[in-house]
Design an enzyme around this catalytic site. Structure first.
Site, PDB file in Angstrom:
ATOM      1  N   SER A 143       0.859  -1.179   0.000  1.00  0.00           N
ATOM      2  CA  SER A 143       0.000   0.000   0.000  1.00  0.00           C
ATOM      3  C   SER A 143       0.893   1.226   0.000  1.00  0.00           C
ATOM      4  CB  SER A 143      -0.888   0.009   1.256  1.00  0.00           C
ATOM      5  OG  SER A 143      -1.496   1.265   1.450  1.00  0.00           O
ATOM      6  N   TYR A 156      -1.837   0.049  10.543  1.00  0.00           N
ATOM      7  CA  TYR A 156      -1.888  -0.378   9.147  1.00  0.00           C
ATOM      8  C   TYR A 156      -0.585  -0.049   8.428  1.00  0.00           C
ATOM      9  CZ  TYR A 156      -3.663  -0.945   4.371  1.00  0.00           C
ATOM     10  OH  TYR A 156      -3.849  -1.338   3.064  1.00  0.00           O
TER      11      TYR A 156
END
Length: 258
Positions: A143, A156
């Site tokens: 990501s 995250y």
């Protein structure tokens, strides 16, 4: 008398987290590109629905329910496969948006187990088959959060940084072997479940993430990039490919319209 030429076998691609979103889109796209796709995720019913769709479209698909955080199950899954040419480590997710001072360590642990250890388990289990294929490819879906931190995203970002490190380190360690290691780092992608899971089922908060953003990425955009990367010639490795919507210049810089 000449020996008949053996027909080349169909290349096999394993996709983790294939029950929805980006994983399902990647599986469809790889099947259209000629791969026999192996669908894995925890939700067997969704995998079966996707497999039927792929077969109806003329593709080849088989279903293997799997929780990637279960090391024993990952090893057993690998033992049931005859071949693996491509592994798409897509299983992952974000859980919670609390700041570090209020964050639940269980959320951080869950994100690390799925995004990092899950990829590690399946990669290790399938590594012998990937190498034996003579042209193996491991794809890690990380990501843009893997290299840009933001408020409420500590757990995250930490997990996706771990996924990034897994890809970079494996590429170094596999140098000289018939294995390519590709990392694809998507930015803002509008899927049906990612933000909903992150906001613990709060539809309003999940929708607010994409409010006013003209044309965020969708799962098919990421699938297109992944398929392109794994179908390059054997000597070409796409180390890291960052893909964002035009409206997102950076993690914290997003154009929105009223």
């Amino acid at each position: 008398m000449a020996t008949p030429t053996q027909e080349p076998r169909q290349r096999t691609a394993v996709v983790t987290g294939a029950s929805s979103g980006i994983g399902a889109a990647i599986a469809r796209d790889l099947a259209r590109a000629g791969f026999a796709v192996v669908l894995t995720a925890r939700r067997a019913d969704r995998l079966e629905t996707l497999a039927k769709e792929i077969r109806a479209d003329g593709g080849t698909a088989e279903v293997h329910p799997l929780d990637v955080t279960d090391r024993v199950a990952a090893n057993a899954f690998a033992g049931r496969l005859d071949f693996c040419d491509v592994l798409i480590n897509n299983a992952g997710g974000a859980f919670g948006t609390e700041h570090i001072a209020q964050a639940d360590p269980a959320d951080w642990r869950h994100m690390y187990e799925v995004n990092v250890l899950g990829a590690l388990h399946v990669t290790q289990a399938l590594m012998p088959k990937l190498i034996a294929s003579g042209d193996g490819v491991v794809v890690v879906l990380s990501s843009t959060a893997s290299f840009t931190c933001y408020e409420g995203g500590g757990g995250y970002s930490a997990a996706k940084h771990g996924a990034h490190v897994l890809a970079e380190t494996l590429r170094l360690e596999a140098c000289g072997q018939p294995l390519r290691v590709v990392e694809v780092a998507p930015g803002m992608v509008h899927t049906e479940e990612f933000s909903l899971n992150r906001y613990r089922g709060d539809v309003g908060k999940a929708d607010d993430v994409y409010a006013g953003v003209p044309d965020p990425l969708v799962a098919d955009d990421v699938a297109d990039v992944v398929t392109w990367a794994v179908t390059r010639p054997s000597h070409v490795n796409i180390d890291l490919l960052v893909v964002r919507p035009r409206a997102q210049a950076a993690q914290h810089k997003v154009h929105r319209i009223a």
